[in-house]
Design a protein around this motif. Structure first.
Motif, mmCIF file in Angstrom:
data_model
loop_
_atom_site.group_PDB
_atom_site.id
_atom_site.type_symbol
_atom_site.label_atom_id
_atom_site.label_comp_id
_atom_site.label_asym_id
_atom_site.label_seq_id
_atom_site.Cartn_x
_atom_site.Cartn_y
_atom_site.Cartn_z
ATOM 1 N N THR A 125 0.661 -1.449 0.156
ATOM 2 C CA THR A 125 0.236 -0.390 -0.320
ATOM 3 C C THR A 125 1.048 1.287 0.035
ATOM 4 O O THR A 125 1.702 1.236 0.867
ATOM 5 C CB THR A 125 -1.086 0.391 1.497
ATOM 6 O OG1 THR A 125 -1.720 -0.931 1.132
ATOM 7 C CG2 THR A 125 -1.307 1.047 1.278
ATOM 8 N N THR A 148 1.267 5.188 -0.370
ATOM 9 C CA THR A 148 0.231 6.871 0.067
ATOM 10 C C THR A 148 1.380 7.803 -0.500
ATOM 11 O O THR A 148 2.602 7.778 -0.365
ATOM 12 C CB THR A 148 0.410 7.638 1.609
ATOM 13 O OG1 THR A 148 -0.551 5.852 1.879
ATOM 14 C CG2 THR A 148 -0.655 8.701 1.242
ATOM 15 N N ASN A 149 0.682 9.117 -1.452
ATOM 16 C CA ASN A 149 1.529 9.519 -2.436
ATOM 17 C C ASN A 149 1.444 11.341 -1.255
ATOM 18 O O ASN A 149 0.763 12.068 -1.131
ATOM 19 C CB ASN A 149 0.987 9.599 -3.770
ATOM 20 C CG ASN A 149 1.602 11.635 -4.988
ATOM 21 O OD1 ASN A 149 2.479 11.698 -4.071
ATOM 22 N ND2 ASN A 149 1.065 11.203 -5.909
ATOM 23 N N LYS A 150 2.566 11.809 -0.731
ATOM 24 C CA LYS A 150 2.556 12.445 -0.305
ATOM 25 C C LYS A 150 3.221 13.842 -0.802
ATOM 26 O O LYS A 150 3.568 15.096 0.250
ATOM 27 C CB LYS A 150 3.187 12.381 0.570
ATOM 28 C CG LYS A 150 2.149 11.206 2.534
ATOM 29 C CD LYS A 150 3.479 11.563 3.753
ATOM 30 C CE LYS A 150 2.336 10.412 4.818
ATOM 31 N NZ LYS A 150 3.698 10.352 5.545
ATOM 32 N N PRO A 181 0.598 13.545 -9.424
ATOM 33 C CA PRO A 181 0.728 12.175 -9.074
ATOM 34 C C PRO A 181 1.469 11.574 -9.074
ATOM 35 O O PRO A 181 2.346 11.340 -9.881
ATOM 36 C CB PRO A 181 -0.382 12.012 -10.980
ATOM 37 C CG PRO A 181 -1.119 12.482 -11.104
ATOM 38 C CD PRO A 181 0.052 14.099 -10.430
ATOM 39 N N VAL A 205 -1.439 6.974 -8.661
ATOM 40 C CA VAL A 205 -1.749 7.583 -6.539
ATOM 41 C C VAL A 205 -1.613 8.739 -7.279
ATOM 42 O O VAL A 205 -1.096 9.883 -6.770
ATOM 43 C CB VAL A 205 -0.257 6.945 -6.004
ATOM 44 C CG1 VAL A 205 -1.216 7.034 -4.299
ATOM 45 C CG2 VAL A 205 0.092 5.326 -5.486
ATOM 46 N N SER A 206 -2.925 9.409 -6.627
ATOM 47 C CA SER A 206 -3.123 10.704 -6.222
ATOM 48 C C SER A 206 -2.574 11.232 -5.604
ATOM 49 O O SER A 206 -2.676 11.149 -4.186
ATOM 50 C CB SER A 206 -4.668 11.072 -7.149
ATOM 51 O OG SER A 206 -5.652 10.272 -8.215
ATOM 52 N N GLY A 260 -1.800 12.777 -1.964
ATOM 53 C CA GLY A 260 -2.931 12.756 -0.583
ATOM 54 C C GLY A 260 -3.323 11.514 -0.607
ATOM 55 O O GLY A 260 -4.391 11.201 0.499
ATOM 56 N N LYS A 261 -3.482 10.870 -1.288
ATOM 57 C CA LYS A 261 -4.292 9.659 -1.709
ATOM 58 C C LYS A 261 -3.594 8.106 -1.521
ATOM 59 O O LYS A 261 -2.252 7.487 -1.323
ATOM 60 C CB LYS A 261 -4.912 9.384 -2.639
ATOM 61 C CG LYS A 261 -6.006 10.191 -3.399
ATOM 62 C CD LYS A 261 -7.481 10.853 -2.065
ATOM 63 C CE LYS A 261 -8.522 11.911 -2.710
ATOM 64 N NZ LYS A 261 -9.125 11.870 -1.881
ATOM 65 N N LYS A 262 -3.888 7.331 -1.178
ATOM 66 C CA LYS A 262 -3.860 5.744 -1.475
ATOM 67 C C LYS A 262 -4.621 4.675 -2.174
ATOM 68 O O LYS A 262 -4.477 4.990 -3.003
ATOM 69 C CB LYS A 262 -3.957 5.009 0.450
ATOM 70 C CG LYS A 262 -3.649 5.461 1.771
ATOM 71 C CD LYS A 262 -3.629 5.020 2.749
ATOM 72 C CE LYS A 262 -2.677 4.636 3.658
ATOM 73 N NZ LYS A 262 -3.095 4.153 5.159
ATOM 74 N N ALA A 263 -2.976 4.143 -2.450
ATOM 75 C CA ALA A 263 -2.810 3.215 -3.126
ATOM 76 C C ALA A 263 -2.501 1.923 -3.484
ATOM 77 O O ALA A 263 -1.367 2.242 -2.625
ATOM 78 C CB ALA A 263 -3.123 3.589 -4.756
ATOM 79 N N ASP A 264 -3.263 0.169 -3.509
ATOM 80 C CA ASP A 264 -3.131 -0.818 -3.287
ATOM 81 C C ASP A 264 -2.045 -1.408 -4.450
ATOM 82 O O ASP A 264 -2.271 -1.114 -5.973
ATOM 83 C CB ASP A 264 -3.672 -1.748 -2.827
ATOM 84 C CG ASP A 264 -4.394 -1.710 -1.491
ATOM 85 O OD1 ASP A 264 -3.531 -0.538 -0.718
ATOM 86 O OD2 ASP A 264 -5.337 -2.288 -1.377
#
Length: 370
Positions: free
Chosen positions: A294, A296-298, A302, A323-324, A326-330
């Motif tokens: 997982t 997170t894009n800080k 993107p 990953v946008s 501020g969002k999370k992606a697997d």
């Protein structure tokens, strides 16, 4: 068992688990893409090749040319050890003029390979330039067939058929050299076929005189469609006859962030993974597993993965979404334990990304197959 999905930053592993495979030679770039454009070196590596202890001290000279509009000076040259003496041009070097750095390896360390560095500090250049002296010292002189016969193609003597370079950045190229030999009794004319579009290869002198060595040169140009570890190849044609195997050169291509402004870097993608290691525990051989990381894009744009290089085909990338901010992606992978030996193992993955702070992300999977 450990499956390591490791991003080999800059030099991706291209070794094989097959002990009978041909050796892979690690090359050093003849042109460092980080060398400032205001200073041009004729080379950054001098390879003495195969020498013997009785040859005594080994000397070489590097020439640098001032390509800028202001005078420059060589402040200091620092050798990596006391076994190498060095002198250099004192005073200023005017625009368009050249200076030199001369080095002598004392050759007193015994019959071993050596790779020594000279760190050069130049006025007006923010980062030092690293020069290298390398070679292999033998107790006694060896014949060409002893040195170059293991991987030969006909009379074309080679120490390896596979070569590795360092990092290749988009928009740039890397050039490499190796020594080859003519083991035959007549001149050997070398041409090339089935060449990868991004690869240029040549031999000098050509033809290679009987019983002599020559320099094999490679240049790889970055291609925006190729990322991570890529293998380039060319098949030699020897006196008009195509060889039965190609030569291969691998490079690891990353994004080129050198021209980015400080503001663009601060706004770039910044991936943070919940864990860099996934432990799957003890699993029976033959079981198919899903492995998920997982992210997170800080950052402020993107996050994108250009390529995932996986060392072992038992592990395959299934989904690597952007990953946008501020969002999370697997990130999803599948693992076929039936293709792995019992016990502890290690698999490596390299994620080549658009993040200047993390251009290559290292991930690991751990477990034991029973």
């Amino acid at each position: 068992m450990f499956w390591t999905l490791l991003a080999a930053a800059g030099i991706a592993s291209c070794g094989s688990r097959n002990a009978n495979s041909a050796p892979v030679v690690q090359l050093v770039a003849a042109e460092d893409p980080q060398t400032p454009q205001t200073v041009l070196f004729d080379k950054t590596v001098h390879d003495f090749g195969d020498v013997s202890i009785t040859d005594g001290p080994l000397s070489c000279t590097f020439t640098l040319t001032n390509k800028g509009s202001e005078p420059i000076s060589i402040y200091e040259v620092v050798s990596s050890c006391g076994c190498t003496d060095v002198t250099w041009t004192k005073g200023t070097i005017a625009p368009g003029q050249s200076g030199s750095i001369s080095a002598t390896y004392k050759n007193e360390d015994g019959p071993l390979p050596f790779d020594k560095t000279l760190t050069v500090y130049i006025s007006g250049v923010k980062r030092p330039v690293v020069l290298r002296l390398r070679g292999v010292v033998h107790e006694k002189k060896k014949s060409l067939s002893q040195l170059y016969g293991d991987q030969k193609l006909g009379d074309f003597g080679l120490k390896a058929r596979q070569y590795k370079t360092g990092t290749l950045r988009q928009g740039q190229s890397v050039s490499e050299t190796a020594t080859v030999a003519n083991l035959g009794k007549k001149p050997l004319q070398v041409s090339w076929t089935d060449i990868s579009p991004q690869l240029t290869v040549s031999v000098d002198p050509n033809p290679i005189p009987s019983g002599s060595t020559a320099t094999l040169s490679f240049t790889i140009r970055a291609d925006s469609t190729l990322w991570g570890k890529t293998v380039y190849s060319a098949t030699p044609v020897l006196n008009g006859k195509k060889a039965d195997a190609p030569l291969e050169v691998s490079a690891y291509t990353q994004e080129n962030f050198t021209s980015w402004s400080e503001g663009k870097r601060e706004a770039a993608a910044l991936p943070v993974f919940d864990a860099s290691t996934v432990n799957i525990g003890i699993v029976p051989q033959g079981k198919a597993l899903e492995v998920t990381f997982t992210c997170t894009n800080k950052g402020k744009v993107p996050f994108h993965i250009y390529k995932a290089d996986v060392e072992d085909p038992a592990l395959k990338a299934v989904s690597l979404p952007d990953v946008s901010p501020g969002k999370k992606a697997d990130m999803h992978f599948t693992l076929d334990t039936g293709a792995l030996p019992k016990g502890e193992n290690v698999i490596m993955i390299s994620l080549t990304t658009n993040s200047p702070l993390r251009p290559v992300v290292n991930l690991f999977v751990a477990g034991e197959v029973r």
